[in-house]
Design an enzyme around this catalytic site. Structure first.
Site, PDB file in Angstrom:
ATOM      1  N   CYS A 110       0.853  -1.185   0.000  1.00  0.00           N
ATOM      2  CA  CYS A 110       0.000   0.000   0.000  1.00  0.00           C
ATOM      3  C   CYS A 110       0.890   1.237   0.000  1.00  0.00           C
ATOM      4  O   CYS A 110       1.896   1.269   0.716  1.00  0.00           O
ATOM      5  CB  CYS A 110      -0.875  -0.030   1.250  1.00  0.00           C
ATOM      6  SG  CYS A 110      -1.994   1.364   1.410  1.00  0.00           S
ATOM      7  N   HIS A 153      -9.207  -3.676  -2.343  1.00  0.00           N
ATOM      8  CA  HIS A 153      -8.221  -2.963  -1.523  1.00  0.00           C
ATOM      9  C   HIS A 153      -8.576  -1.476  -1.434  1.00  0.00           C
ATOM     10  O   HIS A 153      -8.599  -0.893  -0.342  1.00  0.00           O
ATOM     11  CB  HIS A 153      -6.827  -3.158  -2.146  1.00  0.00           C
ATOM     12  CG  HIS A 153      -5.715  -2.468  -1.436  1.00  0.00           C
ATOM     13  ND1 HIS A 153      -4.710  -3.147  -0.789  1.00  0.00           N
ATOM     14  CD2 HIS A 153      -5.429  -1.140  -1.278  1.00  0.00           C
ATOM     15  CE1 HIS A 153      -3.855  -2.261  -0.263  1.00  0.00           C
ATOM     16  NE2 HIS A 153      -4.272  -1.043  -0.551  1.00  0.00           N
ATOM     17  N   GLU A 154      -8.888  -0.870  -2.588  1.00  0.00           N
ATOM     18  CA  GLU A 154      -9.197   0.569  -2.607  1.00  0.00           C
ATOM     19  C   GLU A 154     -10.533   0.873  -1.929  1.00  0.00           C
ATOM     20  O   GLU A 154     -10.652   1.852  -1.192  1.00  0.00           O
ATOM     21  CB  GLU A 154      -9.174   1.121  -4.034  1.00  0.00           C
ATOM     22  CG  GLU A 154      -7.845   0.983  -4.762  1.00  0.00           C
ATOM     23  CD  GLU A 154      -6.628   1.439  -3.970  1.00  0.00           C
ATOM     24  OE1 GLU A 154      -6.744   2.347  -3.122  1.00  0.00           O
ATOM     25  OE2 GLU A 154      -5.538   0.874  -4.192  1.00  0.00           O
ATOM     26  N   HIS A 157     -10.272   1.097   1.750  1.00  0.00           N
ATOM     27  CA  HIS A 157      -9.797   2.403   2.239  1.00  0.00           C
ATOM     28  C   HIS A 157     -10.970   3.357   2.491  1.00  0.00           C
ATOM     29  O   HIS A 157     -10.912   4.186   3.399  1.00  0.00           O
ATOM     30  CB  HIS A 157      -8.848   3.064   1.232  1.00  0.00           C
ATOM     31  CG  HIS A 157      -7.434   2.598   1.316  1.00  0.00           C
ATOM     32  ND1 HIS A 157      -6.676   2.676   2.470  1.00  0.00           N
ATOM     33  CD2 HIS A 157      -6.613   2.050   0.375  1.00  0.00           C
ATOM     34  CE1 HIS A 157      -5.469   2.208   2.241  1.00  0.00           C
ATOM     35  NE2 HIS A 157      -5.398   1.816   0.975  1.00  0.00           N
TER      36      HIS A 157
END
Length: 184
Positions: A110, A153-154, A157
């Site tokens: 990351c 993953h994004e 966030h």
């Protein structure tokens, strides 16, 4: 132009907050931010630009990573067949996913994490994402393989979740149930 100086690092509370939905149609400010995000990701993959501006290569970026707690992501990644997935999106949401799971054999990294965190990160093998494009069009993306992992993953966030939150604390390299590894 965004550089690594704009990317906030783990420990910053913004990375643990749930980001706000972007009001649509998007404001000029939000559209500009999203444009800068996709440009950053693309530039980071260009060896000349990366060297010139000291960019760490990345394949995705979420707005909270640049200190903007809004639901915006930029992804620029190629799948195993060489198909490019380049998207700058507002309010992305996973609307369905497979039962089968996968994980990257080399683990995940990351731009907001300056250390290596070993371990498998369980992800859904296939997902469907609904979002609004930077041009204001509603999009529905069916994703598998690396693009599916990057989008998860994004989107994590945007919900205050870091990739290492998913790693099995007792046994970081335990293969998740119902999973097959993805090599990168």
């Amino acid at each position: 132009m965004l550089t690594m100086k704009d990317v906030i690092r783990e420990g910053d509370p913004i990375l643990r907050n749930v980001a706000e939905e972007v009001s649509l149609p998007a404001s000029e400010e939000d559209t500009t931010t999203l444009k800068e995000m996709i440009e950053f990701v693309i530039n980071s993959q260009d060896p000349e630009m990366a060297e010139k501006y000291s960019l760490r290569p990345g394949i995705g970026l979420a707005a909270p990573q640049i200190g903007v707690s809004k639901k915006m992501i930029a992804v620029h990644v190629t799948d195993a067949d060489g198909t490019l997935y380049s998207h700058a999106l507002f309010n992305p949401k996973i609307i369905s996913h497979s039962v089968e799971r996968t994980y990257l054999q080399g683990g995940e990294g990351c731009l907001s994490v300056d250390r290596e965190v070993p371990g498998y990160v369980p992800r859904y093998t296939r997902i469907t994402v609904k979002a609004t494009s930077i041009n204001g069009e509603e999009v529905k993306l069916r994703l598998k393989g690396l693009p599916a992992i990057v989008f998860q993953h994004e989107i994590d966030h945007l919900n205050g979740v870091m990739f290492y939150d998913h790693i099995n604390k007792e046994n970081p390299f335990a293969a998740p149930d119902d999973s097959k590894p993805l090599e990168r």
